[in-house]
Design a protein around this motif. Structure first.
Motif, PDB file in Angstrom:
ATOM      1  N   ALA A 277       3.296  73.039  58.430  1.00 31.61           N
ATOM      2  CA  ALA A 277       2.809  74.271  57.800  1.00 31.61           C
ATOM      3  C   ALA A 277       3.956  75.092  57.223  1.00 31.61           C
ATOM      4  N   THR A 278       5.092  75.114  57.930  1.00 31.84           N
ATOM      5  CA  THR A 278       6.249  75.863  57.421  1.00 31.84           C
ATOM      6  C   THR A 278       6.765  75.252  56.119  1.00 31.84           C
ATOM      7  N   GLU A 279       6.709  73.924  56.022  1.00 29.10           N
ATOM      8  CA  GLU A 279       7.156  73.250  54.799  1.00 29.10           C
ATOM      9  C   GLU A 279       6.204  73.541  53.639  1.00 29.10           C
ATOM     10  N   ILE A 280       4.912  73.582  53.923  1.00 34.25           N
ATOM     11  CA  ILE A 280       3.925  73.920  52.886  1.00 34.25           C
ATOM     12  C   ILE A 280       4.169  75.337  52.370  1.00 34.25           C
ATOM     13  N   TYR A 281       4.432  76.246  53.293  1.00 30.94           N
ATOM     14  CA  TYR A 281       4.718  77.634  52.913  1.00 30.94           C
ATOM     15  C   TYR A 281       5.960  77.698  52.014  1.00 30.94           C
ATOM     16  N   GLU A 282       6.999  76.947  52.372  1.00 30.61           N
ATOM     17  CA  GLU A 282       8.231  76.939  51.581  1.00 30.61           C
ATOM     18  C   GLU A 282       7.991  76.365  50.187  1.00 30.61           C
ATOM     19  N   VAL A 283       7.141  75.345  50.082  1.00 29.32           N
ATOM     20  CA  VAL A 283       6.813  74.760  48.781  1.00 29.32           C
ATOM     21  C   VAL A 283       6.109  75.785  47.902  1.00 29.32           C
ATOM     22  N   VAL A 284       5.096  76.459  48.449  1.00 32.98           N
ATOM     23  CA  VAL A 284       4.357  77.462  47.672  1.00 32.98           C
ATOM     24  C   VAL A 284       5.290  78.580  47.216  1.00 32.98           C
ATOM     25  N   LEU A 285       6.158  79.035  48.117  1.00 27.62           N
ATOM     26  CA  LEU A 285       7.102  80.106  47.784  1.00 27.62           C
ATOM     27  C   LEU A 285       8.073  79.650  46.694  1.00 27.62           C
ATOM     28  N   SER A 286       8.567  78.407  46.813  1.00 32.19           N
ATOM     29  CA  SER A 286       9.503  77.874  45.825  1.00 32.19           C
ATOM     30  C   SER A 286       8.871  77.774  44.439  1.00 32.19           C
ATOM     31  N   VAL A 287       7.625  77.304  44.395  1.00 33.27           N
ATOM     32  CA  VAL A 287       6.931  77.187  43.108  1.00 33.27           C
ATOM     33  C   VAL A 287       6.699  78.568  42.498  1.00 33.27           C
ATOM     34  N   GLY A 288       6.355  79.534  43.327  1.00 34.80           N
ATOM     35  CA  GLY A 288       6.172  80.896  42.824  1.00 34.80           C
ATOM     36  C   GLY A 288       7.438  81.453  42.208  1.00 34.80           C
ATOM     37  N   ARG A 289       8.562  81.216  42.885  1.00 36.86           N
ATOM     38  CA  ARG A 289       9.844  81.706  42.374  1.00 36.86           C
ATOM     39  C   ARG A 289      10.223  81.033  41.057  1.00 36.86           C
ATOM     40  N   THR A 290       9.846  79.768  40.910  1.00 34.33           N
ATOM     41  CA  THR A 290      10.213  79.023  39.706  1.00 34.33           C
ATOM     42  C   THR A 290       9.275  79.300  38.547  1.00 34.33           C
ATOM     43  N   SER A 291       7.968  79.383  38.823  1.00 36.04           N
ATOM     44  CA  SER A 291       6.995  79.487  37.740  1.00 36.04           C
ATOM     45  C   SER A 291       6.847  80.901  37.189  1.00 36.04           C
ATOM     46  N   ALA A 292       7.062  81.929  38.022  1.00 34.32           N
ATOM     47  CA  ALA A 292       6.915  83.306  37.538  1.00 34.32           C
ATOM     48  C   ALA A 292       7.843  83.610  36.359  1.00 34.32           C
ATOM     49  N   PRO A 293       9.149  83.262  36.438  1.00 31.87           N
ATOM     50  CA  PRO A 293      10.000  83.479  35.267  1.00 31.87           C
ATOM     51  C   PRO A 293       9.546  82.696  34.034  1.00 31.87           C
ATOM     52  N   LEU A 294       8.964  81.507  34.253  1.00 33.80           N
ATOM     53  CA  LEU A 294       8.469  80.717  33.117  1.00 33.80           C
ATOM     54  C   LEU A 294       7.326  81.428  32.406  1.00 33.80           C
ATOM     55  N   LEU A 295       6.454  82.078  33.165  1.00 30.34           N
ATOM     56  CA  LEU A 295       5.338  82.799  32.552  1.00 30.34           C
ATOM     57  C   LEU A 295       5.847  83.985  31.734  1.00 30.34           C
ATOM     58  N   ILE A 296       6.868  84.662  32.240  1.00 28.79           N
ATOM     59  CA  ILE A 296       7.471  85.762  31.474  1.00 28.79           C
ATOM     60  C   ILE A 296       8.106  85.226  30.197  1.00 28.79           C
ATOM     61  N   LEU A 297       8.762  84.073  30.316  1.00 31.18           N
ATOM     62  CA  LEU A 297       9.354  83.429  29.143  1.00 31.18           C
ATOM     63  C   LEU A 297       8.300  83.137  28.086  1.00 31.18           C
ATOM     64  N   LEU A 298       7.168  82.606  28.510  1.00 30.19           N
ATOM     65  CA  LEU A 298       6.114  82.252  27.565  1.00 30.19           C
ATOM     66  C   LEU A 298       5.534  83.488  26.881  1.00 30.19           C
ATOM     67  N   PHE A 299       5.397  84.573  27.620  1.00 26.52           N
ATOM     68  CA  PHE A 299       4.929  85.819  27.001  1.00 26.52           C
ATOM     69  C   PHE A 299       5.907  86.269  25.919  1.00 26.52           C
ATOM     70  N   CYS A 300       7.198  86.297  26.246  1.00 27.27           N
ATOM     71  CA  CYS A 300       8.209  86.729  25.271  1.00 27.27           C
ATOM     72  C   CYS A 300       8.259  85.770  24.079  1.00 27.27           C
ATOM     73  N   ALA A 301       8.032  84.482  24.350  1.00 24.90           N
ATOM     74  CA  ALA A 301       8.032  83.511  23.261  1.00 24.90           C
ATOM     75  C   ALA A 301       6.855  83.728  22.320  1.00 24.90           C
ATOM     76  N   GLN A 302       5.689  84.037  22.873  1.00 26.53           N
ATOM     77  CA  GLN A 302       4.540  84.314  22.017  1.00 26.53           C
ATOM     78  C   GLN A 302       4.762  85.570  21.190  1.00 26.53           C
ATOM     79  N   LEU A 303       5.397  86.570  21.795  1.00 23.12           N
ATOM     80  CA  LEU A 303       5.743  87.797  21.080  1.00 23.12           C
ATOM     81  C   LEU A 303       6.666  87.478  19.910  1.00 23.12           C
ATOM     82  N   TYR A 304       7.681  86.680  20.186  1.00 19.65           N
ATOM     83  CA  TYR A 304       8.652  86.267  19.169  1.00 19.65           C
ATOM     84  C   TYR A 304       7.983  85.458  18.059  1.00 19.65           C
ATOM     85  N   SER A 305       7.086  84.534  18.450  1.00 19.71           N
ATOM     86  CA  SER A 305       6.396  83.710  17.466  1.00 19.71           C
ATOM     87  C   SER A 305       5.531  84.560  16.534  1.00 19.71           C
ATOM     88  N   ARG A 306       4.842  85.553  17.101  1.00 20.78           N
ATOM     89  CA  ARG A 306       4.008  86.438  16.270  1.00 20.78           C
ATOM     90  C   ARG A 306       4.863  87.262  15.304  1.00 20.78           C
TER      91      ARG A 306
END
Length: 447
Positions: A277-306
């Protein structure tokens, strides 16, 4: 429509920020704000434009596909599925010259179907494959280059984060881009394997010829019970891939739904392999840390594209390339060259965010199929993963093997794999049907 002075100011500001080390999301966002202000001259308009773009972008259902596919890959990476894949392919390729190299490439290819991130593959197989290659007396540069080079498959074979980013930016169907990458991915695997087998025949010392292999073999032999467990584990991974990508290909799932199904099945497989269970928690936390900046990147990229579309920069770039007289192959060569150069300086996602909003309309105007161009572009951008001085995969392998590897050894060992990527780019440019046939076949089957 912008004048030449405003265009120069906007593009210069963006490039200065990028090469000065400003985070790409910040650079795109600030450049977009500058562009809107230069065009409208009113900060209230700027604020409203950003707010509307943020609302429309981040509520998009397709954005959930990134963290879900990353979650699927992380579960399988952490539960030992990558190690099982390597052990099984190593066992099944015993009679092939350079079998540990072949096993690394094939295991990476299968692992790519569930991870979507090359860095995860490079980190995993550095710890799994390199000790085996070292034990068998493989040349260090050859072994390190094989691990770094084959890790590139994670960005070409679906579900790839680069494919998702490309699809969001160009508003193409992400599922179709996924399926379009399968055949080119297998072609690249073939080139890699051909190189390894050829090198093993021409220079047997690269693959440990002359080492005391009988003693080594006895150290790594696996029992029949272990072999059956490896078969079951690998079969479950293949089943997961078949359900997820097959469902998307046949139209049973949207990419986001398929990612959700894949993440859920990967969690069940991880639990079956006794993940804590601790490993599952660490995986979820790691993915959150990695994917959140990507979502911000995509928002800024769409802004730039427009902003590019509103200011007319995209249209001007299209007209410039078409009127240049270079023709289809000349313009394509210029684009690929720009991607190669940028690959030496910045990361892959940043390259996509900066260039695709401009290059994609140009390629479409020149008559290139958008799916084939997406795969060709991803291949060209992938070369940056192996190109000094940035070469993130080389740094990943180095970080995973700090006492064993030097960046010089990794970069030199990866040169043949860079060349293979270049040849596949030429193949896809000459025969775009290799990328478009399978997605079109999926449409026919779904009907």
């Amino acid at each position: 429509m912008f004048g030449s002075t405003e265009i120069t100011i906007l593009l210069t500001a963006l490039l200065v920020m990028v090469f000065a080390g400003v985070h790409i999301a910040v650079a795109l966002g600030m450049a977009s704000v500058l562009g809107i202000y230069l065009m409208q001259g009113d900060m209230d308009v700027v604020r409203n434009f950003i707010a509307n773009t943020a609302y429309e972008a981040l509520r998009d259902y397709v954005f959930a596909v990134i963290p879900l596919f990353m979650l699927m890959g992380e579960f399988l990476a952490k539960c030992g599925a990558a190690r099982d894949l390597f052990a099984l392919t190593n066992r099944l390729t015993q009679r092939i010259p350079g079998r540990l190299g072949i096993a690394t490439v094939l295991a990476n290819a299968v692992f790519a179907f569930v991870t979507g991130v090359s860095i995860a593959a490079a980190a995993a197989f550095s710890r799994i494959a390199y000790p085996e290659m070292k034990r068998y007396g493989y040349d260090k540069k050859f072994a390190l280059g094989c691990i770094a080079g084959s890790s590139c498959l994670g960005m070409l074979i679906p579900p790839s984060v680069l494919m998702i980013v490309w699809g969001v930016l160009t508003e193409q169907a992400i599922g179709k881009i996924f399926i379009a990458g399968i055949i080119p991915g297998f072609i690249l695997v073939f080139f890699y394997c051909a190189y390894i087998i050829g090198a093993a025949y021409l220079k047997p010392e690269l693959v440990g010829a002359g080492a005391k292999l009988e003693q080594v073999q006895s150290e790594v032999e696996i029992t029949d019970a272990e072999f059956r467990e490896l078969l079951v584990s690998t079969a479950l991974v293949f089943l997961l891939v078949g359900i997820t990508l097959g469902g998307i290909w046949l139209g049973f799932f949207t990419p986001t739904e398929g990612a959700g199904v894949g993440a859920a099945l990967a969690l069940l497989l991880a639990l079956w392999k006794r993940m804590k269970a601790t490993e599952i928690y660490e995986v979820v936390l790691s993915v959150g840390r990695t994917s959140a900046p990507l979502l911000i990147l995509l928002f800024c990229a769409q802004l730039y594209s427009r902003v590019l579309s509103m200011t007319g920069i995209t249209g001007m770039a299209k007209e410039f390339f078409i009127a240049s007289g270079l023709g289809f192959w000349g313009v394509l060569a210029v684009m690929v060259l720009i991607w190669f150069i940028l690959g030496m300086l910045i990361d892959s996602i940043s390259i996509i965010l900066l260039t695709v909003p401009v290059f994609a309309p140009v390629a479409e105007a020149l008559g290139m199929d958008p799916l084939a161009f997406a795969i060709l572009g991803i291949l060209a951008i992938e070369t940056g993963l192996l190109t000094p001085p940035f070469g993130i995969l080389a740094f990943t392998v180095k970080a995973a093997l700090p006492q064993e590897a030097t960046l010089s050894d990794i970069f030199r060992g990866a040169i043949p794999y860079w060349i293979c990527l270049f040849f596949v780019i030429i193949v896809i440019a000459a025969f775009p049907q290799l990328a478009t046939w399978l997605p079109n076949l999926g449409n026919v089957v779904a009907k």
